[in-house]
Scaffold this active site. Structure first.
Site, PDB file in Angstrom:
ATOM      1  N   GLY A 208       0.834  -1.207   0.000  1.00 34.78           N
ATOM      2  CA  GLY A 208       0.000   0.000   0.000  1.00 34.78           C
ATOM      3  C   GLY A 208       0.859   1.242   0.000  1.00 34.78           C
ATOM      4  CG  ASN A 209      -0.116   4.662  -1.516  1.00 35.14           C
ATOM      5  OD1 ASN A 209      -0.864   5.457  -0.955  1.00 35.14           O
ATOM      6  ND2 ASN A 209      -0.452   4.047  -2.652  1.00 35.14           N
ATOM      7  CE1 TYR A 210       3.752   5.227   5.735  1.00 37.39           C
ATOM      8  CE2 TYR A 210       5.259   5.978   4.026  1.00 37.39           C
ATOM      9  CZ  TYR A 210       5.026   5.263   5.180  1.00 37.39           C
ATOM     10  OH  TYR A 210       6.038   4.587   5.786  1.00 37.39           O
ATOM     11  CB  ALA A 275      -1.739   7.429  -3.863  1.00 39.09           C
TER      12      ALA A 275
END
Ligand code: CTP
Length: 399
Positions: A208-210, A275
């Site tokens: 995943g990402n932030y 994102a």
């Protein structure tokens, strides 16, 4: 735009109450009719006499006027208003509004109001960032209330930080823009993608990402506030959907691709704010992968590029906007993305600015148009950036 607008100005017990005097004056100078409702502790900071002389109306604070026994109807007041503006709004009043604790005239009027409600918080930095306040503000946003983010700077406590009530002129500008029907998106169908995507490795792990989703959610809220019919295609985030927005939850890039490509043909404006993970594991393990003694290699395959796919499907009259997150050669890379994905404009987020972008409440963006025009904006709250983007679309494409 404020000419003849009826505005309830709710004032609470904050040192920023002195600014409410300028605020009342500014609104009146712009043509509005202002009725002040003040909490008992608000009166400790500013006298009703000052406010009633300015507004030419008795200031309402209690349910009854003490000596005459006259009853003030919060219901009539709520129906009278074209807008309610609570400025300054303390942490306590925000908590009461979020949770329906109607123990004073101001919160009772808020619950009775059918008009749009604007809330301008004012408090100390630590109170503002406390999880309770954050949650209560998120609740107000989810009811469709408009939060006018406080500014940063010196606070009455002597601390520095976010918490100063926004300046009266700026608050009046926000109301002005709200009532400006020339910026209306009524009848427009808008799709916004937001948040991260999660790409499953096994039943308990993912890539995943932030991304927090805050920017995309603020854009969806800004479009909805101007009358658009908004679909928010959201990756996994902890935010609640803004009022009036249809939210479709997805987890992976593939799911987001499926929903976005199905929705796009019936969309007038699409803003790609998610994102999206560029890669996904080639295979998702059916059971939890056990720890071995050796290292492990994860084979990744590229995910579909959703924005590029929509760029290929785009018909004349449809507007497609994207975001670019760049660490170097920012403008050149953003322009390249704009061309490659057939976008109408791109919003460049810079990783170079501290406090902007992932997770935070602020963002510093540069808008680059297809024809190469560049509009660099200063650091602003994500709600203000969202307003700017929606205004940009209205001015560039709808006029
Ligand atoms: N985007 C998308 N689908 C993807 C990747 C990106 O829709 N699979 C969209 C994003 O929502 C954003 C724009 O494309 O609007 C640019 O995203 P970004 O991550 O900056 O660019 P990438 O194309 O992924 O390029 P890179 O990561 O190599 O910079």
């Amino acid at each position: 735009m404020l000419e003849n607008r009826k505005i309830i100005l709710g004032i609470t017990g904050s040192i920023a109450a002195y600014k409410a005097v300028y605020l009342a004056r500014t609104l009146i100078k712009r043509g509005a009719e202002v009725q002040v409702v003040i909490t008992p502790s608000g009166k400790e900071f500013i006298t009703p006499v000052t406010l009633s002389s300015l507004t030419q109306k008795p200031v309402i604070s209690e349910f009854f006027t003490a000596n005459t026994g006259e009853w003030h109807s919060h219901v009539d007041l709520g129906l009278w208003a074209d807008a309610m503006l609570v400025a300054p709004a303390t942490a306590s009043t925000i908590a009461k509004m979020a949770n329906g604790i109607a123990d004073n005239m101001l919160v009772t009027t808020y619950l009775s109001a059918r008009s749009p409600v604007f809330v301008a918080p004012a408090m100390d930095f630590d109170m503002y960032r406390h999880p309770t306040t954050r949650r209560n503000l998120d609740l107000l946003r989810s009811y469709g209330n408009h939060i006018i983010e406080p500014a940063e700077g010196a606070l009455a406590s002597g601390l520095e930080g976010k918490g100063r009530m926004e300046e009266p002129e700026k608050i009046a500008d926000i109301l002005d823009r709200f009532f400006d029907e020339s910026g209306s998106f009524a009848g427009k169908r808008v799709m916004v993608t937001a948040g991260p995507t999660y790409e499953k490795i096994d039943p308990v792990r993912f890539i995943g990402n932030y991304s927090s989703g805050k920017m995309g959610y603020a854009i969806a809220a800004a479009f909805a506030a101007r009358g658009a019919d908004v679909t928010l295609v959201s990756g996994p985030v902890t935010l609640s959907a803004p009022a009036g927005v249809k939210r479709v939850d997805v987890e992976s890039a593939r799911e987001m691709y499926n929903v976005a490509t199905a929705c796009f043909p019936d969309t007038d404006i699409a803003v790609m704010c998610a994102a999206v993970a560029d890669f996904a594991p080639a295979q998702t393990a059916v059971s939890k992968i056990k720890r071995g003694t050796d290292g492990m290699t994860l084979q990744l395959v590229p995910n579909p590029d959703i924005a590029a796919a929509l760029g290929k499907m785009k018909k004349p009259g449809q507007i497609l906007a994207g975001f670019a997150l760049e660490s170097d050669n920012e403008e050149a890379n953003a322009r390249h993305k704009l061309e490659k994905k057939n976008l109408d404009f791109i919003v460049l987020n810079s990783l170079a600015d501290k406090g902007a972008c992932f997770g935070g409440d602020n963002n510093k963006v540069t808008v680059i148009s297809r024809s190469g025009d560049i509009k660099a904006c200063p650091m602003k709250s994500k709600s203000e950036v969202a307003e700017d983007i929606v205004t940009y679309i209205s001015e560039m494409f709808l006029k």
